[in-house]
Design a protein around this motif. Structure first.
Motif, short mmCIF file in Angstrom:
data_model
loop_
_atom_site.label_atom_id
_atom_site.label_comp_id
_atom_site.label_asym_id
_atom_site.label_seq_id
_atom_site.Cartn_x
_atom_site.Cartn_y
_atom_site.Cartn_z
N HIS A 90 -2.55 3.67 3.76
CA HIS A 90 -1.27 2.96 3.61
C HIS A 90 -0.57 3.41 2.31
O HIS A 90 0.63 3.70 2.30
N ASN A 91 -1.34 3.51 1.24
CA ASN A 91 -0.76 3.92 -0.05
C ASN A 91 -0.26 5.37 -0.01
O ASN A 91 0.75 5.70 -0.65
N GLY A 100 -7.25 4.46 -3.22
CA GLY A 100 -6.76 5.84 -3.15
C GLY A 100 -6.05 6.28 -4.42
O GLY A 100 -5.55 7.41 -4.50
N CYS A 101 -6.03 5.42 -5.45
CA CYS A 101 -5.19 5.70 -6.62
C CYS A 101 -5.50 7.05 -7.28
O CYS A 101 -4.57 7.79 -7.64
N ILE A 102 -6.78 7.42 -7.42
CA ILE A 102 -7.11 8.66 -8.13
C ILE A 102 -6.69 9.87 -7.28
O ILE A 102 -6.00 10.77 -7.76
N ILE A 122 -7.24 17.81 -0.85
CA ILE A 122 -7.98 16.67 -1.39
C ILE A 122 -8.64 15.89 -0.25
O ILE A 122 -8.00 15.56 0.75
N ILE A 123 -9.93 15.62 -0.44
CA ILE A 123 -10.64 14.73 0.49
C ILE A 123 -11.07 13.52 -0.33
O ILE A 123 -11.51 13.66 -1.48
N ALA A 124 -10.86 12.34 0.22
CA ALA A 124 -11.21 11.11 -0.50
C ALA A 124 -12.06 10.24 0.42
O ALA A 124 -11.68 10.02 1.58
N ILE A 163 -10.38 2.42 3.06
CA ILE A 163 -9.78 3.61 3.70
C ILE A 163 -8.42 3.25 4.32
O ILE A 163 -7.44 3.99 4.17
N ALA A 164 -8.33 2.07 4.95
CA ALA A 164 -7.05 1.67 5.56
C ALA A 164 -5.98 1.49 4.48
O ALA A 164 -4.84 1.94 4.63
N LEU A 165 -6.37 0.89 3.35
CA LEU A 165 -5.38 0.66 2.28
C LEU A 165 -4.99 1.99 1.62
O LEU A 165 -3.82 2.22 1.29
#
Ligand SMILES: C[S@@+](CC[C@H](N)C(=O)[O-])C[C@H]1O[C@@H](n2cnc3c(N)ncnc32)[C@H](O)[C@@H]1O
Length: 306
Positions: free
Chosen positions: A155-156, A123-125, A140-142, A150-152
């Motif tokens: 979490h982030n 999810g960093c970007i 924003i959709i990622a 997706i779980a991480l």
């Protein structure tokens, strides 16, 4: 433990870390310092050094986090560890976007600036964009194929919530699936897709091969299958109409026509100069201004179209 014993133990750990640090003593020393920030317990430190050297576990998975700008991203195998190259271009992109999105968001009636991050991983970007673009004005959709990712990423999002003022919707979607075609169009698409060929994958370090998801690294079609799919989706309506299309008389008003500096609309990281020409060629029919940005090491790193 008495200080003298620590010093003796330190040199033993540094010696043991050397093979994982290309025999670079100062790097081994730095890695030990980071490990000691995580724990001062000698038994645990022994375990971490063993994991690092014998099991080839990347330091970031041992430490559990990796900075990405001002965000602290939790790292967990097999989700790809954010790389400094990505951090660099994403912040360069933010610097370019920021004045434009700010100006655009002044008008009360303006619709939100819509961003899609494809292949989001940790999810960093998406999270960096959510943290730095004007609050409550950006949607924003990622997406990612991997449920671990997706779980991480979720979490982030929660871990960095104090720095993030825009909502991010994380969705498990395969970029090759029809679900992508049902999304409403976006102002900007960003992606760091897999871009290594199967042949090159064989030569990667065990630190990468044994720990990071192969799907995060390898793609068909000379490593550009996902890039090609993203360009196809963008030209078939996933991206708001480009000014190039407008000049041909096909579109409605678009953000890019009202400003003199080209505003990036599609940015994709890639593996190096060998892919740059094909990627530029792919994007040119759809976008006006297609550039390749280099990373700090001077390597072609991201293709950006406006
Ligand atoms: C190079 S990693 C990038 C992760 C993150 N964006 C970053 O920059 O650190 C590529 C990501 O693409 C995802 N991926 C691979 N194939 C995919 C597909 N067909 N559809 C959606 N995501 C995919 C992987 O699961 C992985 O998380």
């Amino acid at each position: 433990m008495p200080r003298r014993l620590w010093r003796h133990q330190d040199s033993r750990w540094i010696r043991r870390l050397l093979p994982a640090c290309d025999n670079d003593v100062s790097l081994a020393r730095r890695q030990l310092t980071w490990l000691k920030e995580k724990t001062r317990n000698p038994t645990l430190l022994d375990r971490h050094v063993y994991d690092r050297v014998v099991r080839h576990k990347p330091l970031q998975y041992i430490l559990g986090t990796q900075p990405f700008g001002d965000l602290e991203i939790v790292t967990r195998p097999p989700v790809l560890i954010p790389r400094w190259e990505t951090e660099e271009w994403v912040h360069r992109l933010i610097d370019i976007l920021l004045p434009h999105v700010k100006a655009k968001s002044q008008g009360a009636q303006e619709r939100p600036f819509r961003v899609l991050d494809i292949c989001t991983g940790s999810g960093c970007i998406a999270l960096a964009l959510a943290a730095h673009l004007p609050p409550h004005r950006t949607q924003i959709i990622a997406t990612d194929i991997s449920d671990d990712a997706i779980a991480l990423a979720q979490h982030n999002y929660h871990d960095n919530k104090s720095l993030i003022q825009n909502h991010v919707d994380f969705q498990q979607v395969d970029v090759f699936s029809d679900a992508m075609q049902r999304m409403d169009p976006f102002d900007l698409i960003v992606s760091n897709p897999p871009y290594i060929t199967f042949d090159d994958y064989k030569d990667l370090d065990p630190d990468v091969k044994q720990w990071e998801d192969v799907r995060a690294l390898v793609a068909d079609e000379d490593g550009m299958a996902v890039h090609r799919r993203i360009v196809e989706l963008a030209s078939n309506g996933l991206l708001l109409r480009s000014s190039k299309l407008q000049r041909q008389g096909k579109g409605e008003s678009s953000i890019t026509t009202t400003t003199r500096i080209p505003i990036p609309r599609l940015a994709m990281e890639f593996g190096g100069t060998h892919q740059a020409v094909s990627l530029k060629r792919m994007m040119k029919p759809m976008l006006n201004d297609v550039q390749v940005w280099k990373d700090l090491a001077g390597k072609d790193r991201v293709v950006v179209g406006a």
